[in-house]
Design a protein around this motif. Structure first.
Motif, PDB file in Angstrom:
ATOM      1  N   ALA A  41     -38.375 -15.495 -72.876  1.00 38.97           N
ATOM      2  CA  ALA A  41     -37.463 -16.033 -71.882  1.00 38.97           C
ATOM      3  C   ALA A  41     -38.179 -16.359 -70.580  1.00 38.97           C
ATOM      4  N   PRO A  42     -37.716 -17.416 -69.890  1.00 36.81           N
ATOM      5  CA  PRO A  42     -38.313 -17.772 -68.604  1.00 36.81           C
ATOM      6  C   PRO A  42     -37.981 -16.725 -67.546  1.00 36.81           C
ATOM      7  N   ALA A  43     -38.740 -16.740 -66.474  1.00 34.92           N
ATOM      8  CA  ALA A  43     -38.549 -15.758 -65.404  1.00 34.92           C
ATOM      9  C   ALA A  43     -37.433 -16.214 -64.472  1.00 34.92           C
ATOM     10  N   VAL A  44     -36.182 -16.013 -64.870  1.00 32.16           N
ATOM     11  CA  VAL A  44     -35.042 -16.400 -64.052  1.00 32.16           C
ATOM     12  C   VAL A  44     -34.775 -15.284 -63.050  1.00 32.16           C
ATOM     13  N   LYS A  45     -34.857 -15.636 -61.763  1.00 30.83           N
ATOM     14  CA  LYS A  45     -34.691 -14.609 -60.735  1.00 30.83           C
ATOM     15  C   LYS A  45     -33.729 -15.088 -59.662  1.00 30.83           C
ATOM     16  N   GLY A  46     -32.833 -14.188 -59.237  1.00 29.69           N
ATOM     17  CA  GLY A  46     -31.933 -14.492 -58.142  1.00 29.69           C
ATOM     18  C   GLY A  46     -30.735 -15.321 -58.552  1.00 29.69           C
ATOM     19  N   SER A  47     -29.778 -15.413 -57.651  1.00 31.55           N
ATOM     20  CA  SER A  47     -28.579 -16.200 -57.894  1.00 31.55           C
ATOM     21  C   SER A  47     -28.832 -17.638 -57.468  1.00 31.55           C
ATOM     22  N   ALA A  48     -27.884 -18.485 -57.795  1.00 30.74           N
ATOM     23  CA  ALA A  48     -28.033 -19.896 -57.456  1.00 30.74           C
ATOM     24  C   ALA A  48     -26.708 -20.456 -56.975  1.00 30.74           C
ATOM     25  N   ASP A  49     -26.793 -21.392 -56.042  1.00 26.76           N
ATOM     26  CA  ASP A  49     -25.616 -22.082 -55.521  1.00 26.76           C
ATOM     27  C   ASP A  49     -25.880 -23.580 -55.601  1.00 26.76           C
ATOM     28  N   PRO A  50     -25.267 -24.272 -56.573  1.00 19.17           N
ATOM     29  CA  PRO A  50     -25.531 -25.702 -56.751  1.00 19.17           C
ATOM     30  C   PRO A  50     -25.176 -26.537 -55.525  1.00 19.17           C
ATOM     31  N   ASN A  51     -24.350 -25.990 -54.653  1.00 18.23           N
ATOM     32  CA  ASN A  51     -23.942 -26.721 -53.456  1.00 18.23           C
ATOM     33  C   ASN A  51     -24.775 -26.353 -52.230  1.00 18.23           C
ATOM     34  N   ALA A  52     -25.765 -25.508 -52.414  1.00 17.75           N
ATOM     35  CA  ALA A  52     -26.605 -25.115 -51.286  1.00 17.75           C
ATOM     36  C   ALA A  52     -27.389 -26.319 -50.763  1.00 17.75           C
ATOM     37  N   PRO A  53     -27.577 -26.417 -49.448  1.00 20.22           N
ATOM     38  CA  PRO A  53     -28.345 -27.550 -48.910  1.00 20.22           C
ATOM     39  C   PRO A  53     -29.823 -27.414 -49.257  1.00 20.22           C
ATOM     40  N   THR A 326     -27.751 -27.433 -63.408  1.00 20.65           N
ATOM     41  CA  THR A 326     -28.121 -28.820 -63.160  1.00 20.65           C
ATOM     42  C   THR A 326     -28.652 -28.981 -61.739  1.00 20.65           C
ATOM     43  N   PHE A 327     -29.479 -29.993 -61.550  1.00 19.14           N
ATOM     44  CA  PHE A 327     -29.985 -30.307 -60.213  1.00 19.14           C
ATOM     45  C   PHE A 327     -30.253 -31.799 -60.122  1.00 19.14           C
ATOM     46  N   LYS A 328     -30.276 -32.287 -58.885  1.00 22.53           N
ATOM     47  CA  LYS A 328     -30.499 -33.709 -58.660  1.00 22.53           C
ATOM     48  C   LYS A 328     -31.973 -33.963 -58.374  1.00 22.53           C
ATOM     49  N   ALA A 329     -32.442 -35.099 -58.875  1.00 24.52           N
ATOM     50  CA  ALA A 329     -33.848 -35.457 -58.701  1.00 24.52           C
ATOM     51  C   ALA A 329     -33.970 -36.880 -58.172  1.00 24.52           C
ATOM     52  N   GLY A 330     -33.341 -37.118 -57.032  1.00 29.18           N
ATOM     53  CA  GLY A 330     -33.447 -38.415 -56.388  1.00 29.18           C
ATOM     54  C   GLY A 330     -33.023 -39.554 -57.298  1.00 29.18           C
ATOM     55  N   LEU A 332     -34.218 -40.438 -59.985  1.00 33.05           N
ATOM     56  CA  LEU A 332     -34.340 -40.116 -61.405  1.00 33.05           C
ATOM     57  C   LEU A 332     -33.021 -39.663 -61.999  1.00 33.05           C
ATOM     58  N   GLY A 333     -32.094 -39.223 -61.133  1.00 33.00           N
ATOM     59  CA  GLY A 333     -30.785 -38.793 -61.605  1.00 33.00           C
ATOM     60  C   GLY A 333     -30.644 -37.278 -61.647  1.00 33.00           C
ATOM     61  N   SER A 334     -29.688 -36.799 -62.400  1.00 34.59           N
ATOM     62  CA  SER A 334     -29.419 -35.364 -62.536  1.00 34.59           C
ATOM     63  C   SER A 334     -30.022 -34.851 -63.842  1.00 34.59           C
ATOM     64  N   PHE A 335     -30.484 -33.596 -63.796  1.00 33.52           N
ATOM     65  CA  PHE A 335     -31.117 -32.992 -64.964  1.00 33.52           C
ATOM     66  C   PHE A 335     -30.518 -31.620 -65.220  1.00 33.52           C
ATOM     67  N   THR A 336     -30.516 -31.242 -66.484  1.00 34.39           N
ATOM     68  CA  THR A 336     -29.969 -29.955 -66.889  1.00 34.39           C
ATOM     69  C   THR A 336     -31.072 -29.079 -67.455  1.00 34.39           C
ATOM     70  N   VAL A 337     -31.079 -27.827 -67.078  1.00 34.74           N
ATOM     71  CA  VAL A 337     -32.047 -26.864 -67.600  1.00 34.74           C
ATOM     72  C   VAL A 337     -31.664 -26.506 -69.027  1.00 34.74           C
ATOM     73  N   GLY A 338     -32.602 -26.672 -69.944  1.00 34.71           N
ATOM     74  CA  GLY A 338     -32.342 -26.368 -71.335  1.00 34.71           C
ATOM     75  C   GLY A 338     -32.783 -24.971 -71.718  1.00 34.71           C
ATOM     76  N   ALA A 339     -32.822 -24.715 -73.012  1.00 38.63           N
ATOM     77  CA  ALA A 339     -33.250 -23.410 -73.511  1.00 38.63           C
ATOM     78  C   ALA A 339     -34.677 -23.113 -73.071  1.00 38.63           C
TER      79      ALA A 339
END
Length: 361
Positions: A41-53, A326-330, A332-339
């Motif tokens: 598994a990847p090193a997922v650390k901390g919480s996330a807020d998709p609306n964070a600036p 998901t996150f935005k990449a200018g 390039l559009g939006s991308f989703t983190v996969g497995a």
């Protein structure tokens, strides 16, 4: 390309010469069995807020397999452009050798001491950087790999060029169009033990099972060992063995260049269609003289840009690296983190006479 993209003075995941080397560093040649990243598994650390600036004042460092390498110059240039558009700071460090794992470790340690906010690294080895990268993450630095992965537990995200399935199937689709959907075809691969090559070929074979390809027959898989001379000779051998051959797929930058070299000087130029994974600067002359109609690879500038956007999103707390985020990449559009923390750039880019001059790598 460590496309067999890895080293390339015609070696390993290789390509062939400077630009080949460049790609060899990334994806074409071939990864030998056991050299791929683990599925931990990847090193997922901390919480996330998709609306964070998006945070300001971030420093994102790029650590390619080798600096001054044409492929990574383009890739990292894409990262620089993306970061500048975001108002962040870009820096690039690295060794001039694509096999100096100790040098890469040293640079990771130095970047950790400098307290950069993110590191985008193309790993020379899946395990050698792990201790240093884990230390960086323990210090709050976000780690993204691009082009060449580490073990998954040693980073938050891996920015992958394209899926193995897409690379395998689209090469068949390209050649099928070029030969009018019928005829005998062959594959010119890298080493017989190259796991990425074999994976792509498995998808090619599966694609060929579809009704659309009922009139196409795969007659042979040949191995050029990512060596230019051997690949040239294997191409010659395929033509001699199958004088009615309609086309060749070479999923290695060394192989496709060598095959094009042979075909361009033979009576089969333009008759035996050739496609696969290649470098624009290697293949430009063969496209323009009619030896090759089209081939594919990913756009390394977009790969670098996506790595920059991903590192920025991680450092801004918009994502943590968990699957489904998901996150935005200018542009390039939006991308989703996969497995396993994998983010796919998308389908490979097709290079042909209409667009090849737009690329310089």
């Amino acid at each position: 390309m460590s496309v067999s993209l890895t080293s390339v003075a015609r070696a390993g995941l290789t390509l062939a010469v400077t630009s080949v080397l460049a790609l060899g560093l990334g994806a074409c040649g071939g990864t030998t069995k056991g050299s791929g990243a683990s599925s931990s598994a990847p090193a997922v650390k901390g919480s996330a807020d998709p609306n964070a600036p998006t945070k300001n004042g971030l420093t994102i460092a790029f650590l390619p397999k080798a600096v001054n390498n044409p492929y990574f110059t383009v890739a990292d240039g894409g990262g620089k452009k993306a970061l500048e558009a975001l108002g962040e700071t870009y820096k690039e460090v690295g060794t001039s050798s694509g096999t100096d794992t100790a040098g890469q470790v040293s640079y990771v340690n130095s970047l950790t001491q400098q307290k950069v906010h993110g590191i985008a690294v193309s790993a020379q080895d899946p395990g050698a950087l792990c201790t240093a990268l884990k230390q960086a993450m323990e210090n709050g630095i976000k780690v993204v790999t691009y082009d060449s992965d580490t073990n998954a537990a040693c980073r938050q995200l891996f920015i992958s060029q394209a899926s193995a399935e897409a690379l395998g199937r689209t090469q068949v689709q390209l050649l099928a169009k070029q030969i009018g959907g019928k005829g005998k075809i062959a594959v010119l691969s890298a080493a017989q033990t190259a796991t990425n090559q074999n994976t792509w070929i498995d998808f090619m074979k599966d694609e060929l099972k579809k009704p659309d390809y009922k009139d196409i027959q795969l007659v042979k898989v040949a191995y050029g060992n990512d060596d230019a001379q051997t690949s040239f000779q294997q191409t010659q051998g395929l033509i001699q063995q199958y004088p009615d051959l309609a086309g060749i797929i070479s999923p290695t930058t060394v192989g496709i260049k060598a095959a094009a070299q042979y075909l361009s000087g033979s009576e089969y130029k333009g008759k035996v269609k050739l496609t696969g994974l290649g470098i624009p600067n290697d293949m430009r002359a063969y496209v323009k003289d009619g030896t090759v109609q089209g081939f594919e690879l990913w756009d390394p500038s977009k790969l670098g840009a996506l790595a920059a956007y991903a590192a920025t999103a991680l450092a801004s707390g918009q994502i943590s690296g968990a699957e489904g985020q998901t996150f935005k990449a200018g542009d390039l559009g939006s991308f989703t983190v996969g497995a396993n923390g994998v983010v796919l750039l998308g389908d490979p880019t097709v290079f042909d006479a209409a667009n090849i001059d737009q690329f310089d790598f």
